[in-house]
Motif scaffolding. Structure first.
Motif, PDB file in Angstrom:
ATOM      1  N   LYS A  80      33.040  66.951  62.280  1.00  0.00           N
ATOM      2  CA  LYS A  80      33.174  68.233  62.973  1.00  0.00           C
ATOM      3  C   LYS A  80      33.853  68.108  64.346  1.00  0.00           C
ATOM      4  CE  LYS A  80      30.957  70.145  59.572  1.00  0.00           C
ATOM      5  NZ  LYS A  80      31.687  70.929  58.548  1.00  0.00           N
ATOM      6  N   ASP A  81      33.505  67.072  65.107  1.00  0.00           N
ATOM      7  CA  ASP A  81      34.097  66.925  66.441  1.00  0.00           C
ATOM      8  C   ASP A  81      35.603  66.741  66.360  1.00  0.00           C
ATOM      9  OD1 ASP A  81      31.642  67.226  67.640  1.00  0.00           O
ATOM     10  OD2 ASP A  81      31.266  65.069  67.840  1.00  0.00           O
ATOM     11  N   LEU A  82      36.048  65.908  65.404  1.00  0.00           N
ATOM     12  CA  LEU A  82      37.495  65.711  65.232  1.00  0.00           C
ATOM     13  C   LEU A  82      38.163  66.999  64.748  1.00  0.00           C
ATOM     14  CD1 LEU A  82      37.702  62.145  63.609  1.00  0.00           C
ATOM     15  CD2 LEU A  82      38.426  62.825  65.910  1.00  0.00           C
ATOM     16  N   ALA A  83      37.458  67.729  63.896  1.00  0.00           N
ATOM     17  CA  ALA A  83      38.006  68.997  63.406  1.00  0.00           C
ATOM     18  C   ALA A  83      38.211  69.973  64.561  1.00  0.00           C
ATOM     19  CB  ALA A  83      37.064  69.602  62.361  1.00  0.00           C
ATOM     20  N   LYS A  84      37.224  70.063  65.468  1.00  0.00           N
ATOM     21  CA  LYS A  84      37.347  70.948  66.630  1.00  0.00           C
ATOM     22  C   LYS A  84      38.559  70.554  67.484  1.00  0.00           C
ATOM     23  CE  LYS A  84      32.371  71.840  67.123  1.00  0.00           C
ATOM     24  NZ  LYS A  84      31.184  71.621  67.993  1.00  0.00           N
ATOM     25  N   GLN A  85      38.725  69.254  67.698  1.00  0.00           N
ATOM     26  CA  GLN A  85      39.847  68.774  68.520  1.00  0.00           C
ATOM     27  C   GLN A  85      41.187  69.177  67.911  1.00  0.00           C
ATOM     28  OE1 GLN A  85      39.528  64.530  69.215  1.00  0.00           O
ATOM     29  NE2 GLN A  85      37.377  64.685  69.826  1.00  0.00           N
ATOM     30  N   GLU A  86      41.298  69.024  66.591  1.00  0.00           N
ATOM     31  CA  GLU A  86      42.564  69.357  65.937  1.00  0.00           C
ATOM     32  C   GLU A  86      42.800  70.860  65.916  1.00  0.00           C
ATOM     33  OE1 GLU A  86      44.918  67.310  65.076  1.00  0.00           O
ATOM     34  OE2 GLU A  86      43.719  65.571  65.653  1.00  0.00           O
ATOM     35  N   TYR A  87      41.752  71.628  65.671  1.00  0.00           N
ATOM     36  CA  TYR A  87      41.908  73.087  65.697  1.00  0.00           C
ATOM     37  C   TYR A  87      42.315  73.559  67.098  1.00  0.00           C
ATOM     38  CZ  TYR A  87      39.725  73.578  61.067  1.00  0.00           C
ATOM     39  OH  TYR A  87      39.434  73.511  59.721  1.00  0.00           O
ATOM     40  N   LEU A  88      41.745  72.919  68.109  1.00  0.00           N
ATOM     41  CA  LEU A  88      42.091  73.300  69.472  1.00  0.00           C
ATOM     42  C   LEU A  88      43.557  72.971  69.768  1.00  0.00           C
ATOM     43  CD1 LEU A  88      41.216  74.475  72.136  1.00  0.00           C
ATOM     44  CD2 LEU A  88      40.348  72.212  72.820  1.00  0.00           C
ATOM     45  N   LYS A  89      44.023  71.815  69.283  1.00  0.00           N
ATOM     46  CA  LYS A  89      45.449  71.468  69.436  1.00  0.00           C
ATOM     47  C   LYS A  89      46.321  72.522  68.763  1.00  0.00           C
ATOM     48  CE  LYS A  89      44.938  66.415  69.431  1.00  0.00           C
ATOM     49  NZ  LYS A  89      45.209  65.192  68.631  1.00  0.00           N
TER      50      LYS A  89
ATOM     51  N   ALA B 148      50.444  71.083  61.491  1.00  0.00           N
ATOM     52  CA  ALA B 148      49.894  69.793  61.075  1.00  0.00           C
ATOM     53  C   ALA B 148      48.494  69.598  61.655  1.00  0.00           C
ATOM     54  CB  ALA B 148      50.819  68.658  61.509  1.00  0.00           C
ATOM     55  N   ALA B 149      48.311  69.992  62.905  1.00  0.00           N
ATOM     56  CA  ALA B 149      46.999  69.871  63.545  1.00  0.00           C
ATOM     57  C   ALA B 149      45.970  70.736  62.819  1.00  0.00           C
ATOM     58  CB  ALA B 149      47.084  70.268  65.015  1.00  0.00           C
ATOM     59  N   ASP B 150      46.366  71.930  62.429  1.00  0.00           N
ATOM     60  CA  ASP B 150      45.459  72.810  61.684  1.00  0.00           C
ATOM     61  C   ASP B 150      45.045  72.173  60.363  1.00  0.00           C
ATOM     62  OD1 ASP B 150      44.102  75.290  61.001  1.00  0.00           O
ATOM     63  OD2 ASP B 150      45.766  75.648  59.639  1.00  0.00           O
ATOM     64  N   ARG B 151      46.020  71.564  59.659  1.00  0.00           N
ATOM     65  CA  ARG B 151      45.702  70.906  58.389  1.00  0.00           C
ATOM     66  C   ARG B 151      44.788  69.699  58.614  1.00  0.00           C
ATOM     67  NH1 ARG B 151      50.077  72.402  54.672  1.00  0.00           N
ATOM     68  NH2 ARG B 151      49.959  74.675  54.833  1.00  0.00           N
ATOM     69  N   ARG B 152      45.051  68.958  59.677  1.00  0.00           N
ATOM     70  CA  ARG B 152      44.173  67.821  59.977  1.00  0.00           C
ATOM     71  C   ARG B 152      42.751  68.304  60.264  1.00  0.00           C
ATOM     72  NH1 ARG B 152      48.840  65.717  62.773  1.00  0.00           N
ATOM     73  NH2 ARG B 152      48.079  66.601  64.740  1.00  0.00           N
ATOM     74  N   GLY B 153      42.661  69.436  60.980  1.00  0.00           N
ATOM     75  CA  GLY B 153      41.348  70.019  61.251  1.00  0.00           C
ATOM     76  C   GLY B 153      40.621  70.367  59.970  1.00  0.00           C
ATOM     77  N   ASP B 154      41.342  70.919  59.005  1.00  0.00           N
ATOM     78  CA  ASP B 154      40.734  71.257  57.711  1.00  0.00           C
ATOM     79  C   ASP B 154      40.184  70.006  57.025  1.00  0.00           C
ATOM     80  OD1 ASP B 154      41.396  73.914  58.084  1.00  0.00           O
ATOM     81  OD2 ASP B 154      43.212  73.823  56.851  1.00  0.00           O
ATOM     82  N   ILE B 155      40.980  68.935  57.084  1.00  0.00           N
ATOM     83  CA  ILE B 155      40.559  67.691  56.416  1.00  0.00           C
ATOM     84  C   ILE B 155      39.310  67.126  57.078  1.00  0.00           C
ATOM     85  CG2 ILE B 155      41.209  65.291  55.968  1.00  0.00           C
ATOM     86  CD1 ILE B 155      44.118  66.303  55.673  1.00  0.00           C
ATOM     87  N   TYR B 156      39.323  67.042  58.390  1.00  0.00           N
ATOM     88  CA  TYR B 156      38.153  66.505  59.097  1.00  0.00           C
ATOM     89  C   TYR B 156      36.917  67.373  58.858  1.00  0.00           C
ATOM     90  CZ  TYR B 156      41.308  63.349  61.584  1.00  0.00           C
ATOM     91  OH  TYR B 156      42.220  62.370  61.900  1.00  0.00           O
ATOM     92  N   ASN B 157      37.133  68.680  58.776  1.00  0.00           N
ATOM     93  CA  ASN B 157      36.020  69.595  58.513  1.00  0.00           C
ATOM     94  C   ASN B 157      35.423  69.324  57.129  1.00  0.00           C
ATOM     95  OD1 ASN B 157      34.229  71.683  58.976  1.00  0.00           O
ATOM     96  ND2 ASN B 157      35.686  73.296  58.466  1.00  0.00           N
ATOM     97  N   LEU B 158      36.301  69.128  56.136  1.00  0.00           N
ATOM     98  CA  LEU B 158      35.837  68.837  54.788  1.00  0.00           C
ATOM     99  C   LEU B 158      35.115  67.488  54.718  1.00  0.00           C
ATOM    100  CD1 LEU B 158      38.971  70.037  52.786  1.00  0.00           C
ATOM    101  CD2 LEU B 158      36.688  71.036  52.657  1.00  0.00           C
ATOM    102  N   GLN B 159      35.529  66.571  55.571  1.00  0.00           N
ATOM    103  CA  GLN B 159      34.896  65.253  55.604  1.00  0.00           C
ATOM    104  C   GLN B 159      33.601  65.247  56.420  1.00  0.00           C
ATOM    105  OE1 GLN B 159      38.267  62.949  57.132  1.00  0.00           O
ATOM    106  NE2 GLN B 159      38.527  61.993  55.119  1.00  0.00           N
TER     107      GLN B 159
END
Length: 224
Positions: free
Chosen positions: A178-187, A164-175
């Motif tokens: 970037k900072d939120l995407a990094k946080q989710e990818y790290l999770k 789920a965190a990876d998918r959230r990272g994808d969404i934030y990246n598309l939006q």
């Protein structure tokens, strides 16, 4: 002696009659209730087995339709098992399978409908989580990012949280967040073990965002 025994026996019989007159109805109704409960339990078990057998036949039809690529048959077979045996595990499995094949064939509305049904109706947390993850992927393709995030933030079981965190990272990246995407990818990275191949994919995503993987590793060490 014989008369004494006869009198004692008569007294016992009188006591038994008195006891039965006082408690006989209660005992009778209790025994009827126990027998009824036992019969109901056996009936329930038989009904459950019968439902499972019939549901498995319809699930096989979903599988055959999937193998042949006949989306009309997939939709009909899934509708049949959904309507008749919606509470069974087979129906939930059929919903996941139908959602996948319909999405692969470009029938996204029907796929989303099947997955939404599993996410909302399944009694199994694992099936619910799988449905939400797949549904989120379809919503991302449709650029319905906020709706996708709702499904990913719906309190998935712990073992599904890295995905789920990876998918959230994808969404934030598309939006462009970037900072939120990094946080989710790290999770997500921290949620997978070192021998998981999926972790390598997340490392690529972190690197693409300018987050060095060694930094992520140090962050994990600090966390532990």
């Amino acid at each position: 002696m014989a008369r004494h025994l006869d009198l004692e026996e008569q007294e016992q019989l009188d006591e038994l009659k008195h006891f039965w007159n006082q408690y006989g109805n209660l005992i009778t109704w209790f025994l009827i209730a126990v027998a009824g409960a036992f019969a109901a339990w056996n009936g329930w078990q038989y009904w459950q087995r019968s439902q499972a057998v019939q549901a498995s036949v319809l699930y096989d039809e979903v599988e055959r339709a999937t193998a042949s690529g006949d989306t009309a048959r997939v939709e009909q077979a899934f509708k049949d098992i959904q309507d008749k045996f919606g509470r069974t595990t087979y129906a939930q499995q059929a919903g996941l399978l139908a959602g996948k094949v319909l999405a692969d064939k470009g029938k996204t509305d029907a796929a989303r409908s099947a997955l939404q049904w599993v996410a909302g109706s399944s009694s199994d947390e694992g099936y619910q989580a799988l449905a939400r993850l797949r549904l989120a992927a379809l919503l991302v393709e449709a650029k319905s990012y906020d709706e996708a995030l709702k499904h990913l933030n719906a309190g998935l079981p712990k073992e599904f949280e890295p995905l789920a965190a990876d998918r959230r990272g994808d969404i934030y990246n598309l939006q462009g967040r970037k900072d939120l995407a990094k946080q989710e990818y790290l999770k997500a990275w921290q949620g997978f073990t070192a021998d998981t191949e999926y972790r390598s994919l997340i490392e690529v995503k972190l690197t693409a965002l300018g987050a060095e993987v060694p930094t992520a590793k140090r962050a994990e060490s600090a966390k532990s």
